[in-house]
Design a protein around this motif. Structure first.
Motif, PDB file in Angstrom:
ATOM      1  N   LEU A  81       0.814  -1.216   0.000  1.00 29.04           N
ATOM      2  CA  LEU A  81       0.000   0.000   0.000  1.00 29.04           C
ATOM      3  C   LEU A  81       0.851   1.271   0.000  1.00 29.04           C
ATOM      4  O   LEU A  81       0.335   2.373  -0.109  1.00 29.04           O
ATOM      5  CB  LEU A  81      -0.913   0.002   1.241  1.00 29.04           C
ATOM      6  CG  LEU A  81      -1.817  -1.241   1.394  1.00 29.04           C
ATOM      7  CD1 LEU A  81      -2.468  -1.272   2.772  1.00 29.04           C
ATOM      8  CD2 LEU A  81      -2.883  -1.271   0.304  1.00 29.04           C
ATOM      9  N   ILE A  83       2.542   2.490   2.523  1.00 21.88           N
ATOM     10  CA  ILE A  83       2.349   3.239   3.772  1.00 21.88           C
ATOM     11  C   ILE A  83       3.644   3.182   4.608  1.00 21.88           C
ATOM     12  O   ILE A  83       3.779   2.370   5.521  1.00 21.88           O
ATOM     13  CB  ILE A  83       1.135   2.696   4.570  1.00 21.88           C
ATOM     14  CG1 ILE A  83      -0.129   2.748   3.703  1.00 21.88           C
ATOM     15  CG2 ILE A  83       0.925   3.481   5.868  1.00 21.88           C
ATOM     16  CD1 ILE A  83      -1.389   2.224   4.362  1.00 21.88           C
ATOM     17  N   THR A 129      -8.804   8.039   4.394  1.00 26.73           N
ATOM     18  CA  THR A 129      -7.733   7.139   3.966  1.00 26.73           C
ATOM     19  C   THR A 129      -8.216   5.698   3.822  1.00 26.73           C
ATOM     20  O   THR A 129      -7.937   5.030   2.835  1.00 26.73           O
ATOM     21  CB  THR A 129      -6.565   7.177   4.973  1.00 26.73           C
ATOM     22  OG1 THR A 129      -6.339   8.532   5.304  1.00 26.73           O
ATOM     23  CG2 THR A 129      -5.303   6.588   4.390  1.00 26.73           C
ATOM     24  N   CYS A 130      -8.935   5.217   4.842  1.00 26.94           N
ATOM     25  CA  CYS A 130      -9.337   3.806   4.819  1.00 26.94           C
ATOM     26  C   CYS A 130     -10.362   3.522   3.719  1.00 26.94           C
ATOM     27  O   CYS A 130     -10.463   2.387   3.256  1.00 26.94           O
ATOM     28  CB  CYS A 130      -9.877   3.381   6.177  1.00 26.94           C
ATOM     29  SG  CYS A 130      -8.584   3.353   7.429  1.00 26.94           S
ATOM     30  N   CYS A 133      -8.261   3.201   0.600  1.00 27.21           N
ATOM     31  CA  CYS A 133      -7.451   1.991   0.749  1.00 27.21           C
ATOM     32  C   CYS A 133      -8.319   0.744   0.558  1.00 27.21           C
ATOM     33  O   CYS A 133      -7.950  -0.175  -0.176  1.00 27.21           O
ATOM     34  CB  CYS A 133      -6.807   2.001   2.136  1.00 27.21           C
ATOM     35  SG  CYS A 133      -5.758   0.586   2.460  1.00 27.21           S
ATOM     36  N   LYS A 137      -7.911  -2.082  -2.268  1.00 27.28           N
ATOM     37  CA  LYS A 137      -7.621  -3.480  -1.900  1.00 27.28           C
ATOM     38  C   LYS A 137      -8.609  -4.429  -2.559  1.00 27.28           C
ATOM     39  O   LYS A 137      -8.214  -5.441  -3.139  1.00 27.28           O
ATOM     40  CB  LYS A 137      -7.652  -3.643  -0.369  1.00 27.28           C
ATOM     41  CG  LYS A 137      -6.434  -3.030   0.312  1.00 27.28           C
ATOM     42  CD  LYS A 137      -6.205  -3.586   1.694  1.00 27.28           C
ATOM     43  CE  LYS A 137      -7.043  -2.923   2.732  1.00 27.28           C
ATOM     44  NZ  LYS A 137      -6.599  -3.197   4.106  1.00 27.28           N
ATOM     45  N   CYS A 223      -1.448  -0.466  11.260  1.00 24.87           N
ATOM     46  CA  CYS A 223      -1.286   0.556  10.227  1.00 24.87           C
ATOM     47  C   CYS A 223      -1.449   1.923  10.902  1.00 24.87           C
ATOM     48  O   CYS A 223      -2.348   2.101  11.727  1.00 24.87           O
ATOM     49  CB  CYS A 223      -2.376   0.365   9.175  1.00 24.87           C
ATOM     50  SG  CYS A 223      -2.562   1.776   8.078  1.00 24.87           S
ATOM     51  N   PHE A 225      -2.766   4.522   9.984  1.00 26.09           N
ATOM     52  CA  PHE A 225      -4.071   5.144   9.724  1.00 26.09           C
ATOM     53  C   PHE A 225      -5.207   4.478  10.512  1.00 26.09           C
ATOM     54  O   PHE A 225      -6.343   4.925  10.458  1.00 26.09           O
ATOM     55  CB  PHE A 225      -4.394   5.097   8.225  1.00 26.09           C
ATOM     56  CG  PHE A 225      -3.453   5.938   7.410  1.00 26.09           C
ATOM     57  CD1 PHE A 225      -3.472   7.324   7.530  1.00 26.09           C
ATOM     58  CD2 PHE A 225      -2.544   5.357   6.553  1.00 26.09           C
ATOM     59  CE1 PHE A 225      -2.595   8.110   6.801  1.00 26.09           C
ATOM     60  CE2 PHE A 225      -1.663   6.134   5.811  1.00 26.09           C
ATOM     61  CZ  PHE A 225      -1.678   7.516   5.935  1.00 26.09           C
ATOM     62  N   ALA A 226      -4.887   3.390  11.199  1.00 21.47           N
ATOM     63  CA  ALA A 226      -5.944   2.689  11.952  1.00 21.47           C
ATOM     64  C   ALA A 226      -6.303   3.459  13.222  1.00 21.47           C
ATOM     65  O   ALA A 226      -7.413   3.326  13.734  1.00 21.47           O
ATOM     66  CB  ALA A 226      -5.485   1.279  12.306  1.00 21.47           C
TER      67      ALA A 226
HETATM   68  S1  Q46 Z   1      -7.805   0.270   5.495  1.00 17.44           S
HETATM   69 FE1  Q46 Z   1      -7.024   1.930   6.752  1.00 17.44          FE
HETATM   70 FE2  Q46 Z   1      -6.381  -0.634   6.930  1.00 17.44          FE
HETATM   71 FE3  Q46 Z   1      -5.745   0.664   4.739  1.00 17.44          FE
HETATM   72  S2  Q46 Z   1      -5.274   2.632   5.548  1.00 17.44           S
HETATM   73 FE4  Q46 Z   1      -4.428   1.188   7.012  1.00 17.44          FE
HETATM   74  S3  Q46 Z   1      -6.076   0.951   8.482  1.00 17.44           S
HETATM   75  S4  Q46 Z   1      -4.440  -0.712   5.875  1.00 17.44           S
HETATM   76  S5  Q46 Z   1      -7.068  -2.628   7.466  1.00 17.44           S
END
Ligand code: Q46
Ligand code: ZN
Length: 300
Positions: A81, A83, A129-130, A133, A137, A223, A225-226
């Protein structure tokens, strides 16, 4: 505390099952739960090749490990990704696991496919962001499976993940996600592969215990961003419920799958087309991923 099966010293208590297990019997229990999920939802057969999406975390590597132990034909899929260090470290964990077990691992880079890693995609599109993402995915997993001839993609979602997603969807009564929430999504179009979640019967604590007992080397950091994600807050709320009422999460999810989901499925009917540009499945003319890639291009 005694093991329910052999009477030996237990290492783990599972309050929702009113049971405790020693290490070998817990691992047996874990494998049985995965087997039950695969059978009950006809996720895949022994003749099929399964693409296992791995993130380097405990759940997806535990899933890959169980499927290998059970003799399924599997290939890993790691989505890079982009990141920062999190992606570098998680990729290294997946590569090490694949090398240790002598199994193939496909690597797909979001940067190559979209033109930028997830942090830049977020900045370019101003989407959460998620959400950018998650969209990338789902798209890239399906694309990789189609290109390499896999009929099914398995992900490491566990009971806690599924219950938290359900909780979030119910809070907003999102009918489409509710209709789609399932441990096994069938292929409803020739360009859509099956998506399955063989760990949906096992909690996060149980996958962590399995990974520990099997000495799986996984990335412990989340991550970046979590942090602060609403799904984590939902998990916390459900954990508090589970503390006072063991089995609450299980009943919440399983009750929905049995009694609630069929009603939502009937409400939602979507017509699927092929994206005018990339040919992957979409409900509109251009798929969400192609729109995202366009936004990134414009911002550069
Ligand atoms: S969606 Fe969000 Fe996850 Fe992507 S940006 Fe990180 S936390 S990895 S499971
Ligand atoms: Zn497209």
């Amino acid at each position: 505390m005694k093991c329910r099966k052999c009477g030996g010293t237990a290492v783990l208590e599972l309050r929702r099952h009113n049971a405790a297990f020693c290490a070998p019997d817990f691992m047996e229990f874990f494998r049985r739960q995965v087997g039950e999920a695969v059978r009950r939802h006809r996720m895949f057969t022994r003749e099929e090749s399964v693409l296992v999406a791995v993130s380097g975390g405990k759940d997806s590597l535990a899933l890959w490990d169980v499927l290998l132990q059970e003799g399924y034909s599997t290939t890993g899929l790691y989505l890079d990704l982009g990141i920062f260090d999190y992606s570098k470290e998680s990729r290294a964990k997946c590569e090490a696991f694949a090398a240790e077990h002598g199994v193939p691992l496909l690597i797909v880079s979001v940067e190559q496919e979209v033109g930028a890693g997830i942090p830049e995609v977020q900045a370019a599109t101003r989407r959460p962001t998620c959400s950018a993402c998650g969209l990338s995915k789902r798209y890239l997993m399906n694309k990789a499976a189609l290109e390499h001839g896999f009929p099914v993609v398995a992900t490491g979602h566990n009971l806690d993940d599924e219950a938290a997603t359900l909780f979030g969807s119910i809070l907003h009564w999102q009918t489409e996600p509710l209709a789609r929430q399932s441990p096994a999504l069938p292929s409803t179009h020739p360009k859509l592969v099956r998506r399955v979640k063989p760990l949906y019967r096992l909690s996060e604590r149980e996958t962590a215990a399995y990974a520990f007992l099997r000495r799986i080397d996984y990335i412990v950091e989340e991550c970046p961003f979590a942090k602060g994600a609403t799904s984590l807050m939902h998990k916390e709320i459900l954990n508090r419920l589970e503390d006072v009422s063991p089995g609450a999460k299980h009943n919440f999810l399983f009750g929905f799958l049995e009694k609630g989901r069929p009603a939502f499925e009937r409400l939602v009917e979507v017509a699927l087309n092929e994206c005018a540009r990339c040919g992957q499945v979409t409900t509109g003319t251009l798929c969400g991923f192609c729109k995202l890639a366009d936004q990134v291009k414009r911002a550069r």
